[in-house]
Design a protein around this motif. Structure first.
Motif, mmCIF file in Angstrom:
data_model
loop_
_atom_site.group_PDB
_atom_site.id
_atom_site.type_symbol
_atom_site.label_atom_id
_atom_site.label_comp_id
_atom_site.label_asym_id
_atom_site.label_seq_id
_atom_site.Cartn_x
_atom_site.Cartn_y
_atom_site.Cartn_z
ATOM 1 N N UNK A 139 0.797 -1.226 0.000
ATOM 2 C CA UNK A 139 0.000 0.000 0.000
ATOM 3 C C UNK A 139 0.829 1.274 0.000
ATOM 4 N N UNK A 140 2.013 1.235 0.575
ATOM 5 C CA UNK A 140 2.919 2.384 0.551
ATOM 6 C C UNK A 140 4.333 1.890 0.316
ATOM 7 N N UNK A 141 5.180 2.762 -0.223
ATOM 8 C CA UNK A 141 6.603 2.483 -0.302
ATOM 9 C C UNK A 141 7.358 3.754 0.041
ATOM 10 N N UNK A 142 8.586 3.572 0.532
ATOM 11 C CA UNK A 142 9.421 4.722 0.850
ATOM 12 C C UNK A 142 10.878 4.366 0.589
ATOM 13 N N UNK A 143 11.528 5.153 -0.238
ATOM 14 C CA UNK A 143 12.944 4.942 -0.554
ATOM 15 C C UNK A 143 13.806 5.403 0.610
ATOM 16 N N UNK A 144 15.054 4.973 0.611
ATOM 17 C CA UNK A 144 15.955 5.286 1.723
ATOM 18 C C UNK A 144 16.106 6.786 1.934
ATOM 19 N N UNK A 145 16.276 7.538 0.839
ATOM 20 C CA UNK A 145 16.464 8.985 0.968
ATOM 21 C C UNK A 145 15.238 9.648 1.591
ATOM 22 N N UNK A 146 14.046 9.201 1.189
ATOM 23 C CA UNK A 146 12.824 9.748 1.777
ATOM 24 C C UNK A 146 12.737 9.404 3.259
ATOM 25 N N UNK A 147 13.116 8.175 3.598
ATOM 26 C CA UNK A 147 13.038 7.743 4.984
ATOM 27 C C UNK A 147 13.987 8.562 5.866
ATOM 28 N N UNK A 148 15.170 8.868 5.356
ATOM 29 C CA UNK A 148 16.105 9.673 6.138
ATOM 30 C C UNK A 148 15.532 11.057 6.437
ATOM 31 N N UNK A 149 14.692 11.561 5.523
ATOM 32 C CA UNK A 149 14.032 12.851 5.758
ATOM 33 C C UNK A 149 12.804 12.688 6.651
ATOM 34 N N UNK A 150 12.212 11.491 6.638
ATOM 35 C CA UNK A 150 11.015 11.201 7.435
ATOM 36 C C UNK A 150 11.238 9.904 8.209
ATOM 37 N N UNK A 151 12.201 9.878 9.128
ATOM 38 C CA UNK A 151 12.513 8.611 9.818
ATOM 39 C C UNK A 151 11.311 8.044 10.547
ATOM 40 N N UNK A 152 11.099 6.751 10.359
ATOM 41 C CA UNK A 152 9.970 6.069 10.979
ATOM 42 C C UNK A 152 8.766 5.940 10.084
ATOM 43 N N UNK A 153 8.713 6.692 8.979
ATOM 44 C CA UNK A 153 7.564 6.617 8.087
ATOM 45 C C UNK A 153 7.650 5.383 7.196
ATOM 46 N N UNK A 154 6.479 4.936 6.719
ATOM 47 C CA UNK A 154 6.435 3.861 5.727
ATOM 48 C C UNK A 154 6.043 4.401 4.358
#
Length: 516
Positions: free
Chosen positions: A314-329
């Motif tokens: 249902x959702x995806x998050x790349x590593x770079x996005x996660x580093x900006x939004x830590x903890x998000x899916x």
């Protein structure tokens, strides 16, 4: 030829398609074997919509069966080989299975499970199992050449049974019987969405009977990726296989991350990993600290998705996005609508926690096989359904998970989410695995209990419980810190990362007149 394999058998016939501990299969060999297997299945009396089951650890033959079933419209049930004979027999009956493929390693369970069942075609990946035809003999009965007709089949997954009998998960808009080319389009779309390069080589490091491991291996395979597989996960061997086979993509679960990070420094130092284009993880919550360590080690290739057996991805998050939004899916996929509702079904505001509900733009929906009551229990009007997760959206539309509703602890009227506590404890150097859950408390209703599996060589004695509690207190509010800690030799976790938390909770609630 099996239509979906034709492009690979013709353009790179002698390259490796499948590899396991026993050997390799080229695309040319695979195409011929899948043709024969499809023909043998049709000759046994099966037709589109019928069900077969595979009861096996990872092996090349497993992929041959799935490819053949996927070309001739069969439902193929992927069986958890950890199940006891009674559980296996239940699933075979429930799904209406007509052909069973089994692994010699699990012959005892299979032999007991089929007793009394009307299941005339029983096939073993090997020989010497009484009442089971050797796979190669069955394969040889199939005619050479392209089977007809070729229509799309699909997998059928059963839930793990952590809360009762396993339940089959199916879609209301069945894809069985659609043109087989639909699978090719889906596989190519998968490769694009999940960053598979044109020369993809996939490592299967978990059991393919699990929906996530199936998707990240079989869908990659159908897009042209070779698949290297192992029956069991070994962290040091995993690093060796990635370098040896120039693996480009692999699906891992958080417990595997922890085991990789705790390898001997020399083993990690010798690992190159330069071929890796994408490591995907999901299937279980991951501690932000653990994930950050993986990104620091391997670079921005550690990507995450949020999904389930019922809901898919249902959702995806790349590593770079996660580093900006830590903890998000991540953000919802284009075809997925996600709503956060309170217990009355009212949408909550931005940043507020609630139960996560889904709806698909194409009108598809999920149902439990032969169980309309359970299907109804996860639905609201308008096609919304839930898997019981708790989460919230931030101001930029990124989804954050808190925990599962069934795991939530309510202590003194305050909601406590075990996953938050588990994420802290797993980073302590003495902790190999951890589970947090609620136990009865006369004053507060529930209190926080932790069950901990220690790293080899660490003794559960002395000041260790107090040390772990103090470690939690540095990162968590006092009411979230475990009041007590059990030390267990091993936590009851499946190879796919799912924890049988009810087995840990149950003894504490046996004497209570309630379960929450």
């Amino acid at each position: 030829m099996a239509r979906l394999l034709r492009r690979f058998a013709e353009t790179r016939p002698d390259e490796i398609a499948l590899a396991d501990e026993e050997g390799v299969t080229t695309w040319r060999e695979l195409d011929e074997r899948v043709d024969r297997l499809a023909g043998a299945l049709l000759a046994s009396g099966l037709s589109a919509g019928d069900a077969i089951a595979v009861h096996s650890a990872n092996r090349r033959e497993y992929f041959e069966v799935m490819a053949a079933a996927g070309h001739i419209g069969l439902r193929y049930v992927l069986v958890n080989w950890h199940w006891a004979a009674q559980e296996l027999g239940y699933v075979l009956r429930d799904a209406g299975v007509r052909v069973l493929f089994t692994d010699p390693a699990f012959a005892a369970q299979a032999g007991e499970a089929v007793e009394g069942l009307d299941l005339p075609t029983r096939i073993a990946f090997g020989d010497g199992i009484p009442g089971f035809l050797p796979y190669e003999e069955f394969l040889a009965t199939g005619p050479a050449g392209e089977p007809e007709p070729q229509v799309m089949g699909s997998p059928m997954f059963y839930t793990s049974g952590t809360t009762g009998r396993p339940k089959g998960v199916s879609r209301k808009r069945s894809i069985v019987g659609m043109p087989v080319d639909v699978l090719a389009l889906a596989a190519d779309g998968f490769a694009t969405t999940f960053s598979l390069p044109g020369d993809a080589r996939t490592l299967l490091a978990g059991p393919v009977y699990h929906s996530a491991q199936w998707m990240f291996s079989f869908m990659a395979f159908m897009s042209g990726s070779s698949v290297v597989m192992r029956r069991a996960f070994d962290p040091a061997e995993t690093l060796r296989l990635i370098d040896e086979h120039a693996i480009t993509n692999v699906h891992l679960v958080p417990t595997q991350f922890v085991r990789l990070l705790r390898l001997d420094p020399a083993a990690r130092q010798d690992f190159s990993g330069e071929s890796l284009a994408a490591i995907w993880h999901g299937a279980a919550p991951c501690s932000p600290q653990v994930k950050r360590q993986m990104i620091d080690w391997l670079g921005p290739v550690v990507n995450e998705y949020y999904g389930s057996t019922e809901a898919g991805v249902n959702t995806i998050i790349a590593a770079e996005q996660w580093l900006a939004k830590p903890g998000s899916v991540g953000r919802p996929q284009p075809a997925t609508e996600i709503r956060i509702l309170d217990s009355d079904g009212v949408p909550v505001g931005q940043g507020q926690q609630g139960e996560i509900w889904f709806r698909y733009a194409n009108g598809d929906d999920v149902e439990y096989w032969g169980d309309p009551d359970k299907t109804a229990s996860i639905h609201r009007t308008g096609g919304l359904f839930t898997t019981g997760d708790i989460g919230y959206f931030d101001e930029d539309g990124y989804l954050f998970l808190c925990d599962r509703a069934i795991d939530m602890i309510i202590s003194g009227g305050v909601n406590i989410y075990p996953a938050e506590i588990e994420h802290v404890l797993i980073t302590h150097p003495a902790v190999r695995d951890v589970a947090v859950f609620g136990i009865p408390d006369d004053e507060f209703g529930e209190q926080v209990k932790a069950a901990v599996e220690l790293v080899e060589g660490i003794e559960a004695a002395g000041e260790l419980p107090g040390e772990l509690m103090a470690y939690c207190r540095k990162s968590l509010a006092g009411y979230k810190v475990p009041r007590s800690i059990d030390f267990l030799p091993e936590l009851p976790r499946t190879p796919t990362g799912k924890l049988y938390k009810r087995l840990l909770r149950a003894p504490y609630w046996q004497e209570a007149s309630r379960e929450i």
